[in-house]
Design an enzyme around this catalytic site. Structure first.
Site, PDB file in Angstrom:
ATOM      1  N   CYS A 115      48.119  41.517  25.452  1.00  0.00           N
ATOM      2  CA  CYS A 115      46.763  40.759  25.943  1.00  0.00           C
ATOM      3  C   CYS A 115      45.805  41.764  26.598  1.00  0.00           C
ATOM      4  O   CYS A 115      45.984  42.117  27.823  1.00  0.00           O
ATOM      5  CB  CYS A 115      47.091  39.715  26.996  1.00  0.00           C
ATOM      6  SG  CYS A 115      45.671  38.722  27.863  1.00  0.00           S
ATOM      7  N   CYS A 149      44.259  40.682  30.115  1.00  0.00           N
ATOM      8  CA  CYS A 149      45.165  40.780  31.134  1.00  0.00           C
ATOM      9  C   CYS A 149      45.496  42.110  31.893  1.00  0.00           C
ATOM     10  O   CYS A 149      45.752  42.310  32.888  1.00  0.00           O
ATOM     11  CB  CYS A 149      46.681  40.445  30.530  1.00  0.00           C
ATOM     12  SG  CYS A 149      46.797  38.734  29.733  1.00  0.00           S
TER      13      CYS A 149
END
Length: 304
Positions: A46, A49
């Site tokens: 991600c 993230c």
């Protein structure tokens, strides 16, 4: 001695943990009975993230134990992600007293992250700065009541917790000024990190140091006032009078004298009147009536 960062804070070494399905109950639900726990649902693939995670960790660390953080890798802990109905990542939840109390999805700017952490801590009745704000207020109160030595110790303790705290640097310098330690006050400010050198609190303390040095050499107000009345063109006497008035505690009179000097000759002595006005303004609080009125009158003279 004032202790900083106390209360229901978690131990410093336990602020941020990687949490699994086996430890979620202990590290999140049970831990949230003592202090709020922010849970970051993330995954290695991600992209957002990778930005949010470190920023969230920094905000939690800055809270100095008022909140902790649990990192949950959704690839490895799909059951927890499903139970929490995590549909996309990053997703962040805050738990307190065993229940989710706040949260958000997606990457957000650092200012929103700080606000989120502060909001979560506030819900638990704590302080997101680890008590430093309360310590600053206490130190300022000490300074106002004449306990300058105790104030200096408290400001120094705050800097031990937060070496970039401009308010504490300014406060420590002002405490040394109150103890008639002018050189030490200047040394404190000169030791401030470069990134906060232009902070208002530090500039104000520098201005107060300059005014303190002027006060040490200020002449009698009555004599200087008589000199100005005897010779209105004696501009040096006007400047000396303003410095003496300020040294005597009459900042408003000092500003009026300097405004008169500026009105008579704004360019005299490389603009000394204007420079001295700004020194006084910088030394006072921005909302001080002396500052507000003085700046207004100066502007009217400049743009007349």
């Amino acid at each position: 001695m004032l202790e900083l960062g106390q209360g229901n804070a978690a131990p410093a070494g336990d602020l941020i943990k990687d949490v699994s399905e086996a430890t979620f109950m202990q590290d999140v639900i049970e831990a949230s009975m003592q202090a709020p726990v922010i849970v970051d649902f993330w995954a290695p693939w991600c992209g957002p993230c990778k930005t949010l995670g470190p920023a969230l960790e920094a905000a939690v660390t800055k809270a100095k134990g008022a909140v902790t953080m649990a990192k949950v890798n959704v690839d490895e802990n799909q059951m927890i992600a499903g139970q929490m109905r995590v549909q996309s990542i990053p997703t962040v939840y805050a738990f307190y007293q065993g229940q989710p109390v706040d949260g958000f999805q997606g990457a957000v700017p650092p200012s929103e992250i700080d606000a989120f952490v502060a909001r979560v801590v506030e819900q638990a009745g704590g302080s997101a700065d680890g008590g430093l704000g309360d310590a600053l207020a206490a130190a300022e109160e000490m300074l106002e009541t004449g306990a300058a030595a105790d104030a200096a110790q408290t400001f120094a303790a705050i800097l031990g917790e937060d070496p970039n705290n401009a308010a504490a640097f300014g406060g420590l310098a002002r405490a040394h000024l109150a103890l008639d330690e002018v050189d030490q006050a200047e040394a404190v400010l000169n030791g401030a990190p470069a990134e906060i050198a232009d902070a208002q609190e530090i500039e104000a303390a520098f201005a107060q140091i300059e005014l303190a040095r002027q006060a040490a050499n200020a002449g009698p107000v009555a004599e200087l006032l008589a000199a100005v009345e005897a010779d209105p063109s004696n501009y040096q006497a006007r400047l000396d009078l303003a410095q003496a008035q300020h040294a005597a505690g009459d900042a408003e009179a000092a500003v009026d004298t300097l405004l008169d000097l500026f009105r008579l000759d704004r360019e005299w002595n490389d603009g000394a009147a204007k420079a001295q006005l700004f020194t006084i303004f910088d030394a006072l609080q921005p909302n001080d009536p002396v500052v507000l009125n003085g700046r207004r009158k100066l502007s009217s003279l400049i743009f007349a």
